[in-house]
Design a protein around this motif. Structure first.
Motif, PDB file in Angstrom:
ATOM      1  N   ILE A  90      16.568  59.454  -8.134  1.00  0.00           N
ATOM      2  CA  ILE A  90      15.954  58.255  -8.704  1.00  0.00           C
ATOM      3  C   ILE A  90      14.843  58.611  -9.688  1.00  0.00           C
ATOM      4  CG2 ILE A  90      14.662  56.170  -8.146  1.00  0.00           C
ATOM      5  CD1 ILE A  90      16.312  56.036  -5.602  1.00  0.00           C
ATOM      6  N   LEU A  91      14.108  59.655  -9.352  1.00  0.00           N
ATOM      7  CA  LEU A  91      13.047  60.094 -10.255  1.00  0.00           C
ATOM      8  C   LEU A  91      13.636  60.547 -11.584  1.00  0.00           C
ATOM      9  CD1 LEU A  91      10.312  59.877  -9.064  1.00  0.00           C
ATOM     10  CD2 LEU A  91      10.207  62.345  -8.832  1.00  0.00           C
ATOM     11  N   LEU A 129       4.586  61.180  -7.112  1.00  0.00           N
ATOM     12  CA  LEU A 129       5.798  60.425  -6.775  1.00  0.00           C
ATOM     13  C   LEU A 129       5.577  58.929  -7.000  1.00  0.00           C
ATOM     14  CD1 LEU A 129       8.492  61.328  -5.652  1.00  0.00           C
ATOM     15  CD2 LEU A 129       7.714  60.670  -3.401  1.00  0.00           C
ATOM     16  N   VAL A 130       4.491  58.412  -6.424  1.00  0.00           N
ATOM     17  CA  VAL A 130       4.211  56.989  -6.553  1.00  0.00           C
ATOM     18  C   VAL A 130       3.977  56.631  -8.020  1.00  0.00           C
ATOM     19  CG1 VAL A 130       2.627  55.139  -5.943  1.00  0.00           C
ATOM     20  CG2 VAL A 130       3.300  56.802  -4.230  1.00  0.00           C
ATOM     21  N   ILE A 173      17.441  61.977  -2.552  1.00  0.00           N
ATOM     22  CA  ILE A 173      17.510  60.668  -3.223  1.00  0.00           C
ATOM     23  C   ILE A 173      16.296  60.473  -4.127  1.00  0.00           C
ATOM     24  CG2 ILE A 173      16.423  59.194  -1.465  1.00  0.00           C
ATOM     25  CD1 ILE A 173      18.726  57.231  -1.971  1.00  0.00           C
ATOM     26  N   THR A 174      15.158  61.045  -3.724  1.00  0.00           N
ATOM     27  CA  THR A 174      13.978  61.014  -4.593  1.00  0.00           C
ATOM     28  C   THR A 174      14.284  61.698  -5.914  1.00  0.00           C
ATOM     29  OG1 THR A 174      12.688  61.284  -2.597  1.00  0.00           O
ATOM     30  CG2 THR A 174      11.534  61.519  -4.656  1.00  0.00           C
ATOM     31  N   GLY A 199       2.547  63.408  -3.397  1.00  0.00           N
ATOM     32  CA  GLY A 199       2.704  61.991  -3.079  1.00  0.00           C
ATOM     33  C   GLY A 199       2.207  61.103  -4.202  1.00  0.00           C
ATOM     34  N   ILE A 200       1.039  61.463  -4.754  1.00  0.00           N
ATOM     35  CA  ILE A 200       0.473  60.649  -5.832  1.00  0.00           C
ATOM     36  C   ILE A 200       1.407  60.647  -7.039  1.00  0.00           C
ATOM     37  CG2 ILE A 200      -1.428  60.479  -7.486  1.00  0.00           C
ATOM     38  CD1 ILE A 200      -3.253  61.592  -5.312  1.00  0.00           C
ATOM     39  N   LEU A 224      15.360  49.617  -4.300  1.00  0.00           N
ATOM     40  CA  LEU A 224      15.401  51.061  -4.069  1.00  0.00           C
ATOM     41  C   LEU A 224      14.137  51.739  -4.586  1.00  0.00           C
ATOM     42  CD1 LEU A 224      17.404  52.942  -2.804  1.00  0.00           C
ATOM     43  CD2 LEU A 224      18.321  53.435  -5.055  1.00  0.00           C
ATOM     44  N   ASN A 225      13.639  51.253  -5.728  1.00  0.00           N
ATOM     45  CA  ASN A 225      12.420  51.835  -6.279  1.00  0.00           C
ATOM     46  C   ASN A 225      11.227  51.590  -5.373  1.00  0.00           C
ATOM     47  OD1 ASN A 225      13.512  52.963  -8.558  1.00  0.00           O
ATOM     48  ND2 ASN A 225      13.360  51.072  -9.719  1.00  0.00           N
ATOM     49  N   ILE A 283      23.502  53.009  -1.326  1.00  0.00           N
ATOM     50  CA  ILE A 283      22.367  53.858  -0.973  1.00  0.00           C
ATOM     51  C   ILE A 283      22.826  54.885   0.054  1.00  0.00           C
ATOM     52  CG2 ILE A 283      20.038  53.937  -0.033  1.00  0.00           C
ATOM     53  CD1 ILE A 283      19.726  51.048  -0.712  1.00  0.00           C
ATOM     54  N   ILE A 336      15.852  62.528   2.140  1.00  0.00           N
ATOM     55  CA  ILE A 336      14.919  61.748   1.341  1.00  0.00           C
ATOM     56  C   ILE A 336      14.600  62.461   0.039  1.00  0.00           C
ATOM     57  CG2 ILE A 336      12.523  60.997   1.280  1.00  0.00           C
ATOM     58  CD1 ILE A 336      12.863  60.125   4.159  1.00  0.00           C
ATOM     59  N   VAL A 352      24.605  56.441  -5.483  1.00  0.00           N
ATOM     60  CA  VAL A 352      23.463  55.618  -5.879  1.00  0.00           C
ATOM     61  C   VAL A 352      23.581  55.160  -7.325  1.00  0.00           C
ATOM     62  CG1 VAL A 352      20.973  55.606  -6.190  1.00  0.00           C
ATOM     63  CG2 VAL A 352      21.973  56.736  -4.226  1.00  0.00           C
ATOM     64  N   LEU A 363      11.370  53.917  -2.502  1.00  0.00           N
ATOM     65  CA  LEU A 363      10.960  55.260  -2.881  1.00  0.00           C
ATOM     66  C   LEU A 363       9.448  55.334  -3.002  1.00  0.00           C
ATOM     67  CD1 LEU A 363      12.759  57.598  -3.385  1.00  0.00           C
ATOM     68  CD2 LEU A 363      12.290  57.367  -5.803  1.00  0.00           C
ATOM     69  N   SER A 364       8.864  54.284  -3.551  1.00  0.00           N
ATOM     70  CA  SER A 364       7.420  54.228  -3.676  1.00  0.00           C
ATOM     71  C   SER A 364       6.779  54.304  -2.291  1.00  0.00           C
ATOM     72  CB  SER A 364       7.041  52.937  -4.383  1.00  0.00           C
ATOM     73  OG  SER A 364       5.676  52.874  -4.593  1.00  0.00           O
ATOM     74  N   PRO A 388       3.193  46.338  -8.669  1.00  0.00           N
ATOM     75  CA  PRO A 388       3.781  46.545  -9.999  1.00  0.00           C
ATOM     76  C   PRO A 388       5.304  46.594  -9.971  1.00  0.00           C
ATOM     77  CG  PRO A 388       2.063  48.164  -9.545  1.00  0.00           C
ATOM     78  CD  PRO A 388       2.330  47.447  -8.273  1.00  0.00           C
ATOM     79  N   LEU A 389       5.890  46.879  -8.798  1.00  0.00           N
ATOM     80  CA  LEU A 389       7.337  47.058  -8.729  1.00  0.00           C
ATOM     81  C   LEU A 389       8.054  45.799  -8.246  1.00  0.00           C
ATOM     82  CD1 LEU A 389       7.498  50.630  -7.181  1.00  0.00           C
ATOM     83  CD2 LEU A 389       8.231  49.975  -9.457  1.00  0.00           C
ATOM     84  N   ILE A 404       7.201  56.504 -10.043  1.00  0.00           N
ATOM     85  CA  ILE A 404       8.018  55.326  -9.709  1.00  0.00           C
ATOM     86  C   ILE A 404       7.387  54.051 -10.273  1.00  0.00           C
ATOM     87  CG2 ILE A 404       8.680  53.848  -7.792  1.00  0.00           C
ATOM     88  CD1 ILE A 404      10.531  56.069  -8.094  1.00  0.00           C
ATOM     89  N   VAL A 405       6.063  53.967 -10.185  1.00  0.00           N
ATOM     90  CA  VAL A 405       5.410  52.744 -10.643  1.00  0.00           C
ATOM     91  C   VAL A 405       5.481  52.611 -12.164  1.00  0.00           C
ATOM     92  CG1 VAL A 405       3.166  51.609 -10.866  1.00  0.00           C
ATOM     93  CG2 VAL A 405       3.926  52.452  -8.657  1.00  0.00           C
ATOM     94  N   VAL A 421       4.125  60.126   2.260  1.00  0.00           N
ATOM     95  CA  VAL A 421       3.757  61.533   2.066  1.00  0.00           C
ATOM     96  C   VAL A 421       2.265  61.650   1.784  1.00  0.00           C
ATOM     97  CG1 VAL A 421       4.059  63.534   0.562  1.00  0.00           C
ATOM     98  CG2 VAL A 421       6.029  62.166   1.209  1.00  0.00           C
ATOM     99  N   LEU A 422       1.798  60.764   0.907  1.00  0.00           N
ATOM    100  CA  LEU A 422       0.393  60.783   0.503  1.00  0.00           C
ATOM    101  C   LEU A 422      -0.531  60.555   1.701  1.00  0.00           C
ATOM    102  CD1 LEU A 422      -1.727  60.683  -1.741  1.00  0.00           C
ATOM    103  CD2 LEU A 422      -1.300  58.257  -1.930  1.00  0.00           C
ATOM    104  N   PRO A 427       9.952  53.211 -13.563  1.00  0.00           N
ATOM    105  CA  PRO A 427      10.890  52.923 -12.474  1.00  0.00           C
ATOM    106  C   PRO A 427      12.341  53.220 -12.832  1.00  0.00           C
ATOM    107  CG  PRO A 427       9.942  50.897 -13.341  1.00  0.00           C
ATOM    108  CD  PRO A 427       9.226  52.018 -13.990  1.00  0.00           C
ATOM    109  N   GLU A 428      12.683  53.257 -14.121  1.00  0.00           N
ATOM    110  CA  GLU A 428      14.086  53.495 -14.454  1.00  0.00           C
ATOM    111  C   GLU A 428      14.441  54.979 -14.388  1.00  0.00           C
ATOM    112  OE1 GLU A 428      11.723  52.755 -16.566  1.00  0.00           O
ATOM    113  OE2 GLU A 428      12.196  53.170 -18.661  1.00  0.00           O
ATOM    114  N   LEU A 469       8.019  55.754   0.286  1.00  0.00           N
ATOM    115  CA  LEU A 469       8.147  57.136   0.750  1.00  0.00           C
ATOM    116  C   LEU A 469       7.016  57.990   0.186  1.00  0.00           C
ATOM    117  CD1 LEU A 469      11.983  57.679   0.451  1.00  0.00           C
ATOM    118  CD2 LEU A 469      10.630  57.832   2.521  1.00  0.00           C
ATOM    119  N   GLY A 470       6.725  57.769  -1.098  1.00  0.00           N
ATOM    120  CA  GLY A 470       5.629  58.496  -1.718  1.00  0.00           C
ATOM    121  C   GLY A 470       4.308  58.186  -1.029  1.00  0.00           C
TER     122      GLY A 470
END
Lengths: 290, 392, 337
Positions: free
Chosen positions: C251-252, C290-291, C247-248, C287-288, A92-93, C57, C244, C51, A96-97, A85-86, C294-295, A103-104, C298-299, A99-100
């Protein structure tokens, strides 16, 4: 003298492993422009797969093959959910994904398999061969051989096959490649799965010497990044050479400087390379695209 | 633009006024430490802070299991003076600021009655600074650095031998019983490993023997060939592994594969079955210190081992579970003796304990809260832990 | 002008209210969470300069954070220099380190820069962990003096929070001014396209170096605050995970905005504490989330909601008044044809 040879042998043996993990990373970077921080976690998946398949009384080879398929499948799912999707968004996104995802995966495997290290042993992993006072364990020899074969295979695949040509086209300029009828999305998929499967093999290979536990991938990812940057990102021969260089720097700095400062020295070397040759050791000088 | 500048000026001046305001006003003098009311009929809350995720989770889980077992047992028997125990286990990720946050949450939000923690000595010292403000009895069953019980706090109890005790035992044993003259040390790069290197080499060299190498590795590292090659080159007659079992077993294995067949020594990390599982034949003949022997004929030890085995399906063979289990019992018994959970009285009882019989041995806390538990020297012989020496 | 004025007054009042309210928080746990979150917020702002505003970065910001904290720790404990002077030195020194890191790395781009800064973080951590004589190694530095501001002892959490919120507000102001200044405009220009910026006459290299220096010194400031608050520092705090997570956060929350990193800090701090209810599954869920964020966004969260709000309002406006403006793209296409 024996010490010197032993240091070189150690460095080369580790370097082969680094090269193998970096290979997957650099492929994925080349095609998807993704710094995949979850790369080492696929080595962890490969190692856990090997362990559990061997618990089911399979032999080592069989377990490795199955676990590399498992790593590939998990990679497929993750690519669909977290990276596909990205594909149009900023790199950068994607990073980051990843990285997530890292962790997961680490914490999920800790939840499922407990943090206790698990031992994988095959019939030859305990012993080592010896010549002139220099020792090398048989498992490491296996790692070097498999790694060299896979590196060669990947190189052949990219340089000589039709698939490789489309991969290279897609990594050079995805838009133009699409115009020429190359299915870049599908190429990205295949490359990702192939890349993580390679790393999965690395995991299965290291399981007998490093044991298997959830956090095992993290340090591998870091090493792989150093290798990839040293060799030039997206550059296959560069990754292979970078692997050996990092292995040797590590063993020499531990042998002649200080074991405590090993990481500091490796990363300082990385810095040095970046300053002198920012595009990596093996890369051809490229003008900037305007 | 002028207006804009004016406004900025206004904001700056407002903020500076604010700082002065902060100085001037006699605002409430911080949140007070003592106004929370303790519920004296609800359950006794025992807080456990340890690492439950990441690399150290392996050891943290063992602590949690030990504590949970003790809490369940006490509750089955009707609790302490009719009050049940309740275990609150939290993850501190072995990160100092997380550890402090979690401990603070337990102290001020959960109003815990006793605190147990952590895996890392440095975090423990910071955390007990927080529990000390409310005088909460704090047990340190696992972290062994000497300075944990050097801070002069009145509420800290460590029911395990401190680092220098086990090192002294080991050095004495080697000086008395073993011929090894030249030893190489490979240590983990933490305060635990560094302390061992420092204290051990001092005492060992005082005994007229020699340390050939002091090599360090990082926790989580998997490849030790570089360190071991260096060690091998200086030809020691024995190697000391100053680390925990996850890395230690790999070191032993890789040492054998490099052709280092010298005698291996290590410390408390090598207790129990895990070294054999992880290291296989490579750890055979390794000599190490031992705080807890699950096969000891002691009645208390046997019942603990059996109950643990029944509950979790494994033999609790390292001190992590045993010492944490003891800590819960020490607290529960002290409350029973004091007849109240008032921290001041409980602390008094704990300090007056004389040879309290626990799994880890007979506990007497000195004025710093340090107990001298027994330290044995054990050897791994054909896949079994065998006690070989015990200083009287 | 009145509208913006109102807006700024509102923000100023909000800052003041926050600072004063912090004196009345009675829960010590919440106090700690807030203080650590405020320090993270300062860190996030510093990363955001790189950033968000300059398009660089940084995966090694924990290095600057650590340098700031250790400067205070070393100078204060070993040389008995007062905390405030230490803080000034720490800020200057970490700014200098930013400059030094920037010298070679500003020539790098994208992922190379990411890995180079990551390497910086690892090197700093390695030095902190192994240079025993100076940094105390893994044991860290203990008993750092907690600061006193005009006779107010900041060892009390409330005062510290008040102080740190005031610092944060000032910092936000300073960064805001910076962004609106020619420097900020140059940054945003070189973020869009370096070559264009270069052609326009912007000294790209110099402006990047400036961004690194400022970002480093702000992170060092956060580090010195951390040292003053915790009074104990050890290398574990300043590792890769820390870099990390900063930066997370940025961006988040939404990089390139001032509110984004602040919002990100607040949300992640809350999430972190709230997830404690899930025990073992805590980091899995983290983790879930976070992903997923971002998905799907993303902005970043702040720009996402801002756009949502704006689009709601603008729809109403559009409905009320007929659209007379010409679509810019339509014209462009016409010309091209």
């Amino acid at each position: 003298m024996t010490e010197l040879i032993q240091i070189i042998v150690n460095g080369m043996a580790n370097g082969a492993l680094y090269a193998l993990i970096a290979l997957g990373l650099t492929l994925i970077y080349g095609v998807m422009n993704l710094s995949n921080f979850a790369q080492g976690e696929f080595a962890m998946i490969g190692a856990f797969g090997t362990y559990y398949f061997m618990q089911m009384h399979m032999n080592y080879l069989m377990a490795m093959i199955l676990s590399l398929i498992v790593a590939g499948l998990i990679g497929f799912v993750i690519h669909i959910l977290a990276f596909h999707p990205l594909r149009k968004s900023e790199p950068l996104n994607m990073m980051l994904s990843s990285l997530g995802v890292s962790v997961l995966l680490v914490n999920l495997s800790q939840y499922l398999f407990s943090p206790n290290p698990k031992v994988v042993s095959n019939s030859f992993s305990e012993d080592s061969i010896q010549a002139f006072g220099v020792f090398l364990s048989q498992q490491r020899i296996l790692i070097v051989i498999v790694s060299l074969i896979l590196c060669g295979f990947t190189y052949w695949l990219l340089e000589r096959s039709k698939f490789g040509r489309s991969v290279r086209a897609a990594s050079l300029d995805p838009d133009t490649a699409t115009l020429y009828g190359i299915p870049t999305n599908r190429i990205a998929f295949i490359t990702f799965v192939f890349g993580v499967a390679l790393t999965g093999i690395a995991g299965g290979l290291t399981a007998p010497i490093y044991n298997v536990y959830p956090t095992m991938g993290i340090s591998l990812t870091l090493k792989a990044f150093v290798v990839v940057v040293l060799g030039g990102m997206g550059n296959i021969p560069g990754a292979i050479m970078g692997g050996f260089i990092v292995g040797l720097i590590e063993s020499f700095s531990a042998g002649y400087v200080s074991t405590a400062f090993q990481d500091v020295i490796v990363f300082s070397a990385l810095f040095l390379v970046l300053i002198i040759k920012p595009e990596g050791i093996l890369s051809k000088v490229q003008g900037e695209k305007v | 633009m002028k207006r804009f500048k004016k406004m900025i000026f206004m904001m700056v001046s407002l903020l500076s006024i604010l700082t002065v305001l902060l100085a001037g006003c006699s605002a409430p003098k911080g949140a007070s430490e003592s106004d929370s009311k303790k519920d004296s009929s609800g359950p006794l809350k025992v807080g456990l802070v340890t690492q439950l995720s990441g690399g150290g989770a392996l050891y943290g889980n063992l602590m949690k299991q030990g504590a949970q077992l003790a809490v369940d047992q006490i509750n089955e028997k009707g609790g302490v003076d009719g009050r049940k125990l309740k275990l609150l286990a939290e993850d501190d990720q072995a990160n100092p600021s997380e550890s402090v946050k979690v401990t603070q949450r337990m102290v001020s939000d959960e109003n815990i009655d006793a605190w147990i923690g952590t895996l890392k000595s440095s975090d423990t010292i910071t955390d007990i600074g927080i529990t000390a403000k409310k005088d909460i009895p704090s047990f340190v069953p696992v972290a062994v650095a000497d300075n944990v019980t050097d801070s002069g706090l009145n509420n800290v109890y460590r029911n395990v031998a401190k680092n220098s005790m086990q090192i002294t035992e080991m050095v004495n044993y080697i000086l008395k019983k073993q011929p090894h003259k030249k030893m190489a040390i490979i240590a983990e790069n933490t305060d635990y490993g560094r302390n061992i290197v420092k204290i051990f080499s001092e005492q060992f060299e005082k005994g007229g023997r020699k340390i050939t190498n002091k090599e360090l590795y990082n926790v989580g590292q998997k490849d030790f060939n570089n360190q071991l090659t260096k060690i091998k080159a200086s030809k020691p007659d024995s190697v000391l592994i100053a680390g925990l079992v996850a890395e230690g077993a790999l070191i032993a294995k890789q040492a054998k594969q490099l052709g280092i067949n010298q005698q291996l020594y290590s410390f408390g990390g090598f207790m129990g079955k895990q070294p054999m599982e992880l290291g296989g034949s490579a750890v055979n003949n390794l000599i190490h210190t031992d705080y807890f022997v699950p096969t000891a004929k002691d009645e208390k030890t046997q019942s603990f081992v059996n109950d643990f085995n029944e509950k979790y399906g494994q033999i609790p063979d390292s001190y992590y579970s045993a010492a944490t289990y003891d800590a819960v019992y020490l607290y529960a018994d002290a409350v029973k003796k004091a007849g109240t959970s008032d921290p001041e009285k409980v602390n008094k009882v704990l300090h007056e304990l004389k040879n309290e019989h626990t799994v880890m041995g007979d506990i007497t806390f000195d004025k710093n809260g340090q107990a001298a538990t027994r330290v044995w020297i054990s050897q791994i012989q054909d896949g079994k832990q065998v006690g070989i020496y015990h200083a009287e | 002008m009145t509208k913006t004025r109102l807006f700024y007054t509102a923000i100023t009042i909000l800052c003041i209210v926050c600072s004063i309210a912090s004196l009345y928080i009675q829960n010590l746990y919440l106090l700690r969470v807030f203080i650590l979150a405020a320090i993270t917020a300062i860190l996030a702002l510093s990363v955001n300069i790189l950033v968000g505003y300059t398009g660089q970065i940084s995966l090694g910001h924990a290095g600057f954070f650590g340098i700031g904290a250790y400067m205070v720790g070393i100078l204060n404990v070993n040389y008995h220099i007062s905390f405030w002077l230490c803080m000034v030195i720490a800020v200057l020194f970490s700014g200098l380190m930013g400059l030094i890191l920037g010298l070679p790395t500003t020539k790098l781009k994208g992922h190379f820069l990411g890995i180079a800064t990551l390497g910086f973080g690892v090197i700093v951590n390695g030095v902190l962990n192994n240079w025993m004589q100076v940094t105390g190694g893994p044991q860290g530095i203990r008993d750092i003096e907690s600061p006193t501001l005009f006779t107010i002892p900041l060892e009390y959490g409330n005062f510290f929070l008040g102080f740190i919120v005031a610092c944060l507000s000032l910092l936000v102001l300073v960064i805001y001014l910076l962004i609106k200044s020619p420097i900020g405009r140059a940054w945003s220009c070189l973020k869009q396209d370096e070559i264009t910026a270069y052609v326009t006459g912007i000294h790209v290299y110099r402006y990047k170096l400036l961004a690194f220096t400022i970002s480093g010194s702000i992170a060092g400031f956060a580090g010195s605050l951390f040292a003053g608050y915790m009074t104990f520092i050890s290398p574990d705090t300043f590792d890769l995970n820390q870099s990390i997570s900063i930066i997370t956060t940025v961006i988040l929350g939404g990089s390139g905005t001032i509110a984004g990193p602040l919002l990100g800090t607040a949300l992640l701090a809350f999430l972190n504490e709230w997830l404690r209810n899930f025990d073992e599954l805590r980091l899995v869920i983290y983790g879930i989330i976070l992903v997923a964020v971002i998905v799907f966004i993303p902005e970043g969260i702040y720009p996402f909601f801002k756009n949502k709000v704006i689009s709601i309002f603008s729809k109403r406006k559009k409905a009320s008044q007929p659209n007379t403006s010409i679509e810019p793209h339509a014209g462009k296409d016409a010309v091209n044809e």
